[in-house]
Design a protein around this motif. Structure first.
Motif, PDB file in Angstrom:
ATOM      1  N   TYR A 328      50.236  77.992  22.671  1.00 52.37           N
ATOM      2  CA  TYR A 328      49.576  77.093  23.626  1.00 52.37           C
ATOM      3  C   TYR A 328      49.476  75.679  23.045  1.00 52.37           C
ATOM      4  N   GLN A 329      48.973  75.565  21.805  1.00 50.37           N
ATOM      5  CA  GLN A 329      48.798  74.243  21.215  1.00 50.37           C
ATOM      6  C   GLN A 329      50.137  73.558  20.987  1.00 50.37           C
ATOM      7  N   THR A 330      51.156  74.307  20.595  1.00 48.65           N
ATOM      8  CA  THR A 330      52.475  73.709  20.369  1.00 48.65           C
ATOM      9  C   THR A 330      53.075  73.200  21.675  1.00 48.65           C
ATOM     10  N   ALA A 331      52.929  73.968  22.753  1.00 53.89           N
ATOM     11  CA  ALA A 331      53.423  73.506  24.058  1.00 53.89           C
ATOM     12  C   ALA A 331      52.646  72.281  24.527  1.00 53.89           C
ATOM     13  N   LEU A 332      51.337  72.258  24.244  1.00 55.43           N
ATOM     14  CA  LEU A 332      50.523  71.117  24.657  1.00 55.43           C
ATOM     15  C   LEU A 332      50.977  69.844  23.949  1.00 55.43           C
ATOM     16  N   MET A 333      51.206  69.932  22.638  1.00 49.81           N
ATOM     17  CA  MET A 333      51.684  68.771  21.889  1.00 49.81           C
ATOM     18  C   MET A 333      53.115  68.417  22.280  1.00 49.81           C
ATOM     19  N   GLY A 334      53.904  69.434  22.622  1.00 51.19           N
ATOM     20  CA  GLY A 334      55.287  69.169  23.018  1.00 51.19           C
ATOM     21  C   GLY A 334      55.377  68.346  24.295  1.00 51.19           C
ATOM     22  N   ARG A 335      54.439  68.565  25.240  1.00 55.30           N
ATOM     23  CA  ARG A 335      54.450  67.760  26.474  1.00 55.30           C
ATOM     24  C   ARG A 335      54.188  66.288  26.167  1.00 55.30           C
ATOM     25  N   LYS A 336      53.320  66.028  25.203  1.00 54.63           N
ATOM     26  CA  LYS A 336      53.067  64.644  24.819  1.00 54.63           C
ATOM     27  C   LYS A 336      54.298  64.023  24.156  1.00 54.63           C
ATOM     28  N   ASP A 337      55.007  64.838  23.354  1.00 55.71           N
ATOM     29  CA  ASP A 337      56.189  64.323  22.653  1.00 55.71           C
ATOM     30  C   ASP A 337      57.343  64.008  23.599  1.00 55.71           C
ATOM     31  N   LEU A 338      57.394  64.683  24.748  1.00 54.63           N
ATOM     32  CA  LEU A 338      58.513  64.451  25.675  1.00 54.63           C
ATOM     33  C   LEU A 338      58.582  63.002  26.132  1.00 54.63           C
ATOM     34  N   ALA A 339      57.435  62.326  26.174  1.00 54.48           N
ATOM     35  CA  ALA A 339      57.421  60.942  26.652  1.00 54.48           C
ATOM     36  C   ALA A 339      58.063  59.983  25.657  1.00 54.48           C
ATOM     37  N   ILE A 340      58.126  60.369  24.381  1.00 50.54           N
ATOM     38  CA  ILE A 340      58.640  59.451  23.358  1.00 50.54           C
ATOM     39  C   ILE A 340      59.888  59.973  22.661  1.00 50.54           C
ATOM     40  N   THR A 341      60.278  61.216  22.954  1.00 52.13           N
ATOM     41  CA  THR A 341      61.477  61.746  22.303  1.00 52.13           C
ATOM     42  C   THR A 341      62.719  61.081  22.890  1.00 52.13           C
ATOM     43  N   PRO A 342      63.764  60.841  22.075  1.00 54.80           N
ATOM     44  CA  PRO A 342      64.977  60.186  22.602  1.00 54.80           C
ATOM     45  C   PRO A 342      65.666  60.990  23.692  1.00 54.80           C
ATOM     46  N   ASP A 343      65.520  62.300  23.651  1.00 55.30           N
ATOM     47  CA  ASP A 343      66.187  63.147  24.633  1.00 55.30           C
ATOM     48  C   ASP A 343      65.226  64.264  25.019  1.00 55.30           C
ATOM     49  N   ALA A 344      65.061  64.491  26.339  1.00 53.85           N
ATOM     50  CA  ALA A 344      64.078  65.471  26.807  1.00 53.85           C
ATOM     51  C   ALA A 344      64.421  66.874  26.324  1.00 53.85           C
ATOM     52  N   ARG A 345      65.704  67.224  26.355  1.00 58.07           N
ATOM     53  CA  ARG A 345      66.072  68.564  25.893  1.00 58.07           C
ATOM     54  C   ARG A 345      65.767  68.728  24.410  1.00 58.07           C
ATOM     55  N   MET A 346      66.023  67.699  23.620  1.00 61.83           N
ATOM     56  CA  MET A 346      65.750  67.774  22.189  1.00 61.83           C
ATOM     57  C   MET A 346      64.262  68.012  21.941  1.00 61.83           C
ATOM     58  N   PHE A 348      62.109  69.385  24.011  1.00 61.37           N
ATOM     59  CA  PHE A 348      61.785  70.739  24.458  1.00 61.37           C
ATOM     60  C   PHE A 348      62.254  71.771  23.436  1.00 61.37           C
ATOM     61  N   GLU A 349      63.460  71.572  22.922  1.00 61.38           N
ATOM     62  CA  GLU A 349      64.018  72.502  21.951  1.00 61.38           C
ATOM     63  C   GLU A 349      63.190  72.526  20.669  1.00 61.38           C
ATOM     64  N   MET A 350      62.777  71.356  20.198  1.00 61.33           N
ATOM     65  CA  MET A 350      61.960  71.291  18.993  1.00 61.33           C
ATOM     66  C   MET A 350      60.607  71.949  19.206  1.00 61.33           C
ATOM     67  N   THR A 351      60.059  71.832  20.396  1.00 62.21           N
ATOM     68  CA  THR A 351      58.770  72.468  20.683  1.00 62.21           C
ATOM     69  C   THR A 351      58.868  73.979  20.534  1.00 62.21           C
ATOM     70  N   LEU A 352      59.916  74.574  21.100  1.00 69.97           N
ATOM     71  CA  LEU A 352      60.063  76.026  21.010  1.00 69.97           C
ATOM     72  C   LEU A 352      60.404  76.468  19.593  1.00 69.97           C
ATOM     73  N   LEU A 353      61.179  75.658  18.870  1.00 69.93           N
ATOM     74  CA  LEU A 353      61.510  76.012  17.492  1.00 69.93           C
ATOM     75  C   LEU A 353      60.263  75.955  16.605  1.00 69.93           C
ATOM     76  N   ARG A 354      59.345  75.023  16.901  1.00 65.81           N
ATOM     77  CA  ARG A 354      58.083  75.001  16.152  1.00 65.81           C
ATOM     78  C   ARG A 354      57.294  76.285  16.368  1.00 65.81           C
ATOM     79  N   MET A 355      57.336  76.796  17.586  1.00 65.37           N
ATOM     80  CA  MET A 355      56.628  78.050  17.849  1.00 65.37           C
ATOM     81  C   MET A 355      57.157  79.176  16.965  1.00 65.37           C
ATOM     82  N   LEU A 356      58.472  79.179  16.741  1.00 63.62           N
ATOM     83  CA  LEU A 356      59.057  80.194  15.866  1.00 63.62           C
ATOM     84  C   LEU A 356      58.792  79.909  14.393  1.00 63.62           C
ATOM     85  N   ALA A 357      59.024  78.671  13.980  1.00 66.89           N
ATOM     86  CA  ALA A 357      58.983  78.339  12.556  1.00 66.89           C
ATOM     87  C   ALA A 357      57.588  78.466  11.967  1.00 66.89           C
TER      88      ALA A 357
END
Length: 634
Positions: A328-346, A348-357
């Protein structure tokens, strides 16, 4: 006959047709039945929830020729004219386009005249918050004391912008946002009447996209019918909305739960072909993990607001509370990061990889090893001075198997070759916290995997770093010779630490071999502060009171599962409060750390190269800067 859009065709004609505003309808029905009518009503709420519709229904109730009633006949002239939008005594005003004070003065002037056709002259003012302050001032007196034949019905999406003087003169009703269940239920009824085939997942997608607005839901349904050629399929609606359907969310979550990194990346790559809105996907994941946590804390509380109550209940049984909170917390922070990430897919992908890592208990591995070719070594940065190497440097190199020392800038670091070591006791491998959780193939190039067998416990063959500072020199010496400083990376030996830990019959030493049990996360941390003894098939762990209080039933289950893998399925676990003493894994590792540091300091002191640098440049070793470099972290 021309086609009429669903939002207009299915506009409610009676209070019974209204969906989801029971609290407002109940108050109005009771007021009409008992003839307790206010002169001004204010309806607030987001777009498309029925503010204007309720206003028109109320106008029919007040002007029906059968009398003031909560159930207008719909057959009399007044009812038909109001339904057709041509009732002369129902004056609808769009305040967004008529904001001037002159428009309001015209209204107040006409208020005095009696109704031409009906019982009441009804003024329905939409988006009333758009009026100017001057318009409100001109309207206040009439709003407070209108003629008996006048009713004011005000509607707004932003009541905060209304002056308190207006709010205090109205009877206010706040219309709620439509829940997805209400929207889906209404769409099922509409589509059944329209004879449009549909899939239930498609309706849930439309309900979520409508964001609480029934009008938006009907408008989107019109669009989806056209897109899907007179039918509603979940895949078509998903493509139209730029979202993914429930099955895609399920596959993503399943990959997270199963710790399937390759499968997760493959799923992300598949859904990226549809150009989805990644922010919406993360919002759906947030909603799911929120309901999972609700189900874990209060069983049976997970609602079906997203049409996936069964999935939420199943996940609540499979996921630990720690995992649900992390996701939950990783997805919440990931939504904030989408506004400043160079690529939306990147992003999103990093958010899910953080959940695993960073998931508790995830396997770790070392980062890729640096190639051994070339003259560079990990952890060392050198920059040569313009002056040549002194002539006596080769003789120094002969005293130790080292490259020729080069003058370096202050506080740099270098390394020396390792020396042979004694046979020390084994300790577990270091666990890396910053690597992906899935392991590479056995012969995967470019990756250094964690050792499978325990590495030596003593400090033999571990490189160390130190900083050497120059001693203050007289002015003449400073002018005659530069002040180069040098550091060295050095391997050192230290004797084995003689301990007397309890040893089980099969040679298992709790404090030394604990890490081989592979107890991860919070259970592993707590167990590392315990002392262990075996009483037959029972393993007794002794923990001090503070740590014992943190050990819950779920933690004990994970510890017991690891113990049974090591000692057999008959193993039982008993946790006692008490003084664990010195023979705990945490204390053992701290003793090893202190011993490594002590041996590193002694090794630096005795190193011929270091002694030569100190003597030659009148420097000193800053012992506080000496750090043994952990094996596996280079």
């Amino acid at each position: 006959m021309s086609y009429q859009v669903l939002a207009r065709k299915w506009r409610p004609r009676t209070f019974e047709d209204m969906v989801g505003q029971e609290h407002v309808l109940q108050a109005l029905v009771h007021a009409l039945e008992h003839q307790r009518l206010h002169h001004a009503y204010l309806f607030t709420g987001t777009r498309g929830v029925g503010k204007t519709t309720i206003g028109r229904l109320l106008a029919r109730c007040l002007n029906c020729e059968t009398g003031i009633t909560a159930n207008p006949c719909g057959e009399c002239g007044s009812c038909k004219e109001i339904l057709d939008g041509r009732f002369v005594d129902l004056i609808e005003i769009d305040a967004a386009s008529r904001t001037g004070v002159d428009d309001m003065r015209e209204l107040t002037d006409n208020v005095q005249y009696s109704p031409s056709r009906g019982r009441y002259k009804v003024y329905l003012i939409d988006e009333v918050h758009m009026l100017t302050n001057q318009s409100f001032n001109a309207f206040l007196k009439t709003l407070e004391e209108p003629p008996e034949h006048v009713k004011f019905l005000l509607a707004t999406t932003d009541p905060q912008k209304l002056p308190v003087t207006v709010l205090s003169r109205c009877l206010q009703f706040n219309l709620k946002r439509m829940t997805p269940e209400h929207i889906v239920g209404h769409l099922q009824k509409v589509l059944a009447e329209e004879q449009i085939p549909f899939e239930d997942p498609a309706l849930w997608l439309l309900a979520r996209a409508a964001d609480g607005s029934m009008r938006d839901a009907l408008s989107l349904t019109d669009q989806a019918i056209a897109f899907g050629n007179q039918k509603l399929a979940a895949s078509d609606v998903s493509t139209m909305l730029g979202t993914i359907d429930k099955q895609d969310i399920e596959r993503i979550v399943d990959a997270l739960v199963e710790r399937d990194g390759p499968g997760l990346l493959a799923e992300i790559n598949r859904i990226s072909d549809f150009a989805p809105d990644y922010d919406v996907i993360l919002a759906d994941l947030l909603s799911l993990f929120h309901r999972v946590t609700m189900e874990q804390v209060v069983p049976g509380s997970a609602d079906n607001a997203m049409g996936d109550a069964a999935q939420a209940q199943a996940l609540a049984r499979k996921l630990s509370a720690e995992d649900a909170q992390l996701f939950y917390q990783t997805a919440l922070m990931g939504r904030k990061d989408l506004a400043i990430t160079p690529d939306a897919r990147m992003g999103f992908e990093m958010t899910l990889l953080r959940m695993l890592a960073f998931r508790p208990g995830a396997d770790r591995r070392a980062p890729p090893a640096v190639s051994s070719s070339g003259n560079e070594s990990a952890g060392r940065t050198e920059r040569a001075e313009p002056e040549p190497e002194p002539a006596r440097a080769p003789s120094v190199a002969q005293q130790a198997p080292q490259p020729e020392p080069k003058p370096v800038v202050p506080e740099a670091s270098a390394s020396a070759a390792p020396q042979p070591a004694l046979q020390p006791e084994p300790v577990p491998p270091q666990v890396m916290d910053d690597a992906p959780p899935w392991d590479p193939e056995p012969n995967e190039p470019g990756f250094a995997t964690a050792p499978q067998e325990p590495v030596p416990a003593a400090v033999a063959e571990e490189p160390v770093t130190a900083v050497i500072e120059p001693e203050p020199m007289p002015d003449e010496a400073q002018q005659a010779e530069p002040e180069p400083q040098s550091v060295t990376e050095h391997t050192n030996e230290s004797p084995n630490i003689e301990l007397a830990p309890p040893v089980s019959e099969d040679g298992f030493v709790w404090e030394r071999d604990y890490r081989s049990l592979d107890i991860n996360g919070m259970p592993g941390n707590l167990a590392s502060y315990s002392a262990m003894k075996r009483d037959g098939d029972t393993v007794v762990l002794t923990l001090e009171e503070g740590h014992a209080r943190l050990l819950n039933e779920r933690h004990e289950e994970k510890i017991l599962a690891a113990l049974r893998l090591r000692f057999g399925d008959a193993t039982q676990l008993k946790v006692e409060e008490g003084e664990p003493g010195l023979h705990t894994p945490a204390a053992f590792e701290e003793r090893q750390r202190v011993a490594r540091l002590k041996a590193a300091v002694e090794s630096i002191r005795k190193d011929p190269l270091v002694q030569n640098i100190v003597e030659r440049f009148e420097g000193r070793v800053v012992e506080e800067s000496i750090r043994p470099i952990e094996t596996g972290r280079r």
